[in-house]
Design an enzyme around this catalytic site. Structure first.
Site, PDB file in Angstrom:
ATOM      1  N   GLU A   7       0.842  -1.314   0.356  1.00 14.65           N
ATOM      2  CA  GLU A   7      -0.057  -0.192  -0.120  1.00 14.65           C
ATOM      3  C   GLU A   7       0.857   1.289   0.116  1.00 14.65           C
ATOM      4  O   GLU A   7       0.617   1.984  -1.050  1.00 14.65           O
ATOM      5  CB  GLU A   7      -0.717  -0.199   1.703  1.00 14.65           C
ATOM      6  CG  GLU A   7      -2.238  -0.796   1.012  1.00 14.65           C
ATOM      7  CD  GLU A   7      -2.901  -0.855   2.395  1.00 14.65           C
ATOM      8  OE1 GLU A   7      -3.412   0.084   2.659  1.00 14.65           O
ATOM      9  OE2 GLU A   7      -3.574  -1.570   2.940  1.00 14.65           O
ATOM     10  N   ASP A  90      -2.464  -4.106   3.352  1.00 12.95           N
ATOM     11  CA  ASP A  90      -2.201  -4.274   4.808  1.00 12.95           C
ATOM     12  C   ASP A  90      -2.861  -4.920   5.477  1.00 12.95           C
ATOM     13  O   ASP A  90      -4.192  -5.853   4.587  1.00 12.95           O
ATOM     14  CB  ASP A  90      -2.721  -3.016   5.309  1.00 12.95           C
ATOM     15  CG  ASP A  90      -1.507  -1.916   5.108  1.00 12.95           C
ATOM     16  OD1 ASP A  90      -0.299  -2.133   5.187  1.00 12.95           O
ATOM     17  OD2 ASP A  90      -2.077  -1.174   5.949  1.00 12.95           O
ATOM     18  N   TYR A 295       2.267  -4.383  13.206  1.00 15.28           N
ATOM     19  CA  TYR A 295       1.262  -3.243  12.459  1.00 15.28           C
ATOM     20  C   TYR A 295       0.669  -3.004  13.683  1.00 15.28           C
ATOM     21  O   TYR A 295      -0.037  -3.067  14.662  1.00 15.28           O
ATOM     22  CB  TYR A 295       0.423  -4.867  11.488  1.00 15.28           C
ATOM     23  CG  TYR A 295      -0.909  -4.556  11.052  1.00 15.28           C
ATOM     24  CD1 TYR A 295      -0.403  -2.837  10.151  1.00 15.28           C
ATOM     25  CD2 TYR A 295      -2.062  -4.679  11.270  1.00 15.28           C
ATOM     26  CE1 TYR A 295      -1.071  -2.713   8.774  1.00 15.28           C
ATOM     27  CE2 TYR A 295      -3.062  -4.033  10.564  1.00 15.28           C
ATOM     28  CZ  TYR A 295      -2.577  -2.907   9.113  1.00 15.28           C
ATOM     29  OH  TYR A 295      -3.480  -2.132   8.568  1.00 15.28           O
TER      30      TYR A 295
END
Length: 797
Positions: A7, A90, A295
């Site tokens: 991304e 993601d 993350y």
């Protein structure tokens, strides 16, 4: 050649370095498609499929950011000579949807791609992800589409109704409006709260090293929970002789706080670092892209077994105490634990980040990660119960003192980073000793405690996030955006970090609650979040959720339309239709009747329509008295402020503006030409500075004058005591006056203070006029004068 599509462009270099040759890494730069931005709902009904279109290009300060179609075309060229396409957006529902959009837009068949996700941008994690690819999880995609659908129908169908009711462009949000309601509700509880004064007593022992407080429970009841008898409390505070009724010693353990979920990270950064959730999210995203942390969008408060083992090994090497077994924490109900809690990618790295915010946030995450796996903090707790023996009736006092004996996890952090100062435990009575029951003890002093019940506290952004999470509303990816939306749209304001509803925010909540929209209720919104989770788990179908929600909203809108209860907030004085507020880029805010045939316009006065003020053109009125022409107010081009102009062709009348009214025309005292008002600006930045001035429009005259509340006044001068040239009275950016010498170019550096319009030596002024905070020498001592081009008449078309 293999290609990986991520991304963020900021990840590309790091991942490319870790993968090495044989790979090409490129980025989609976020979403490439979305529902139409304007005009069309973008949903096929019946069927409830979503009509996506490419995100259009966006103009930025540095040029134009390419739209989705241009980015897809670029990626298409890059994948032509590749063996395998890895979609590595993601690892959440939104990322899964982006992967599907890429697959669909690039025309990839099921055999043409592999889907991978990684929780940290490190070589080990990336290689593990590449070794375990899968296909797109369409249940996650459908869950994301259902969320987009629900947000869309509320925003697209309810916002126009709300805007028409209140007469201005407003937005309703499925979660956003609930967040505003929480702020409004707590504000009204505070305003309705009535304080109750009540009393207590406290006595001190052993030089004030510990205290005991009067136990008022025998004197209150369930119906009257506070002690209101001041005289009784005074008698208790005067007790000095006590008998020890009980004394005990206990050990207490305090477990460390859990690791960071997204919500906890946002709260901790807000409380401990005073960082706005939007700033925290941006800093955390950059840390993730750098490979520093895992993350950042997660509900989990637990680590993987592998990560815990790394933490314990590192902590053991530092000599920190560890519990016998690895720690596991209880997650909140409904938590999506597909990812670990947020932690450093490498435990041995205790500092990371490119700027101050990132470094501070990383340190907070690192400390929380390590502390969460350490041993409990251990305390010795002494408790003493005393009874007065020198009063007509016995009064019981209690003291409880806690002393830290083994720091455990507190070797790293003094307190829970999420705990505000006013939330900390203040019940510790000091160094309370162990005493012998039956023995006597004398107090050295005592005092009457005057207390007041306290209203509920306003939400901060941190506590509002906590409340939303507790209620099961919103998800990790949306919490920061909710805070940004409600503040940037001015539905709530932030005052000393506390959220206060604005008038518009209260109107929105009252209108939506009165209309009985289901999405304004906590249970409904919480239930919708649960249903989205069930779609992601494959336990519900997309249509099972979106179709009933759409039909229910239509019923509610139809009921509002037919009820006759909801009338416009402001009505047109001519036709009684609704008035709507608009913001013209040049003329500012104004109101217009929503009936296209009425065409009634009104001025705006602090968000309310008022009759239009009419200011007639003085030139036209003098030439043809029977033809009165109203001046129009325009915003100045390329500068701040407004200007008034005559709309008639052939009339070049332009007047300056002061507080929304045209200033009368002024003439130059030397040549009688028109003299104009201008905003003084900083020479370097071009920003307004130092008030206003006046200049002659005759280029040969070059007369300048000072401004006094919208009127031109002569610039005051006085001889310089050093060089004999003129001192010139100037107004500083702070609003005070000062006197610089006009001979500064020849080297004179004299600067004097102003005292009632006269120059005086620096430091001797009576402060009737404030000198500048910092003397300005050289070329900056003179105000910047406008060029003739900057005040030429505006185009009246």
């Amino acid at each position: 050649m293999k290609i990986m599509i991520v991304e963020s462009p900021k990840k590309v270099e790091k991942i490319q370095k870790e993968l090495g040759s044989g790979w090409k890494v490129t980025a989609s730069a976020g979403h490439i498609r979305d529902l139409p931005r304007r005009g069309d709902l973008g949903i096929n009904i019946p069927g409830f499929t979503l009509n996506y279109e490419y995100i259009p290009p966006t103009k930025t300060a540095n040029g134009t950011f390419p739209g989705g179609e241009q980015r897809v075309a670029r990626i298409n060229r890059e994948i032509q000579d590749t063996d395998t396409v890895y979609l590595a957006s993601d690892p959440d529902r939104e990322g899964e949807a982006i992967a599907w959009h890429l697959k669909d837009s690039l025309g990839l068949e099921e055999d043409d791609y592999l889907r991978i996700t990684f929780n940290a941008v490190t070589k080990k994690v990336i290689e593990a992800a590449v070794a375990n690819p899968r296909k797109i999880d369409y249940q996650l995609v459908h869950a994301q589409e259902a969320r987009r659908f629900l947000d869309r129908i509320v925003g697209f169908l309810v916002s126009p109704v709300l805007s028409n009711m209140l007469g201005m462009n407003l937005s309703a949000g499925r979660v956003q409006s609930v967040a505003v309601r929480l702020v409004v509700d707590i504000d009204r509880c505070i305003k309705a709260f009535k304080k109750t004064k009540h009393y207590g007593a406290q006595v001190s022992f052993d030089g004030g090293s510990w205290t005991a407080e009067w136990n008022t429970k025998p004197f209150v009841s369930d119906t009257s929970p506070y002690l209101l008898d001041e005289e009784l409390a005074k008698r208790a505070s005067m007790c000095r002789q006590f008998k020890i009724i009980d004394s005990s010693k206990d050990d207490a353990l305090e477990a460390p706080p859990s690791p960071f979920s997204t919500s906890l990270m946002l709260q901790a950064a807000s409380v401990s670092l005073k960082m706005d959730p939007a700033v925290t999210t941006k800093a955390a995203q950059r840390l993730f892209e750098q490979g520093a942390i895992t993350y950042i969008r997660t509900d989990s408060v637990n680590f993987s077994d592998e990560a815990i083992e790394e933490i314990r090994t590192f902590a053991n090497g530092k000599g920190w105490k560890l519990p016998e077994n690895p720690r596991r924490f209880k997650s909140k109900s409904g938590a999506q634990e597909a990812h670990e809690a947020i932690r450093p990618s490498q435990m041995e790295v205790d500092e990371a980040g490119e700027d101050k915010d990132q470094r501070a946030l990383y340190r907070l995450i690192w400390l929380r990660t390590m502390a969460s796996q350490l041993a409990d903090a251990r305390y010795t707790v002494n408790t003493v119960t005393l009874e007065s023996t020198d009063s007509a009736q016995p009064f019981e006092f209690k003291a409880r003192g806690r002393v830290l004996t083994d720091a455990g996890w507190r070797v790293l952090t003094a307190k829970d980073a999420i705990e505000d100062e006013d939330e900390s435990d203040t019940s510790n009575a000091g160094n309370v000793p162990l005493l012998t029951p039956g023995s006597n003890k004398q107090a050295e002093s005592g005092k009457l405690l005057r207390k007041e019940t306290q209203p509920p506290k306003r939400y901060t952004k941190a506590s509002l996030i906590r409340k939303l999470e507790t209620e099961g509303i919103g998800r990790p990816a949306t919490l920061s955006a909710i805070m940004t939306n409600i503040t940037e749209r001015a539905y709530v304001s932030e005052e000393k970090r506390y959220l206060v509803p604005t008038e518009i925010g209260e109107l929105i909540v009252d209108t939506l609650v009165k209309a009985e929209f289901s999405f304004m209720e906590m249970d409904f919104t919480r239930g919708m979040e649960d249903q989205l989770d069930l779609i992601a788990e494959g336990k519900l179908d997309y249509l099972d959720v979106v179709e009933p929600a759409y039909e229910q909203l239509l019923v509610e809108l139809e009921r509002i339309s037919n009820s006759g209860e909801f009338k416009p907030r402001f009505t047109c004085p001519k036709c009684q239709g609704g008035m709507r507020r608009y913001n013209h880029p040049q003329r500012g805010a104004f109101w217009c009747c929503t009936d296209s045939e009425c065409k009634t316009f009104m001025d705006d006065d602090r968000g309310k329509p008022v009759p239009r003020a009419v200011h007639h053109c003085p030139t036209c009125a003098a030439a043809t008295p029977k033809r009165e022409t109203a001046l129009r107010r325009y915003k100045r081009k390329n500068s701040s402020g407004h200007i008034w102009a005559c709309p008639l062709e052939g009339c070049d009348t332009f007047l300056d503006d002061l507080n929304g009214k045209p200033l009368p025309p002024q003439s130059c005292p030397k040549c009688n030409a028109p003299i104009r008002r201008y905003q003084k600006k900083d020479k370097d930045t071009g920003k307004p500075k130092g008030g206003h001035g006046w200049f002659c429009t005759n280029e040969d005259c070059k007369t300048f004058m000072d401004d006094d509340k919208g009127k031109p006044v002569a610039i005051k001068t006085a001889p310089c005591p050093s060089c004999g040239k003129n001192l010139v009275r100037r107004k500083s950016a702070q609003g005070g006056w000062w006197w610089p010498c006009s001979g500064f170019r020849e080297g004179c550096k004299v600067v004097m203070d102003d005292d009632n319009g006269k120059p005086v030596p620096k430091g001797s002024a009576s402060r009737s006029g404030k000198p500048p905070s910092k003397p300005v020498n050289g070329s900056k001592a003179r105000p910047q004068m406008p060029t003739k081009l900057s005040i030429r008449p505006l185009n009246k078309k």
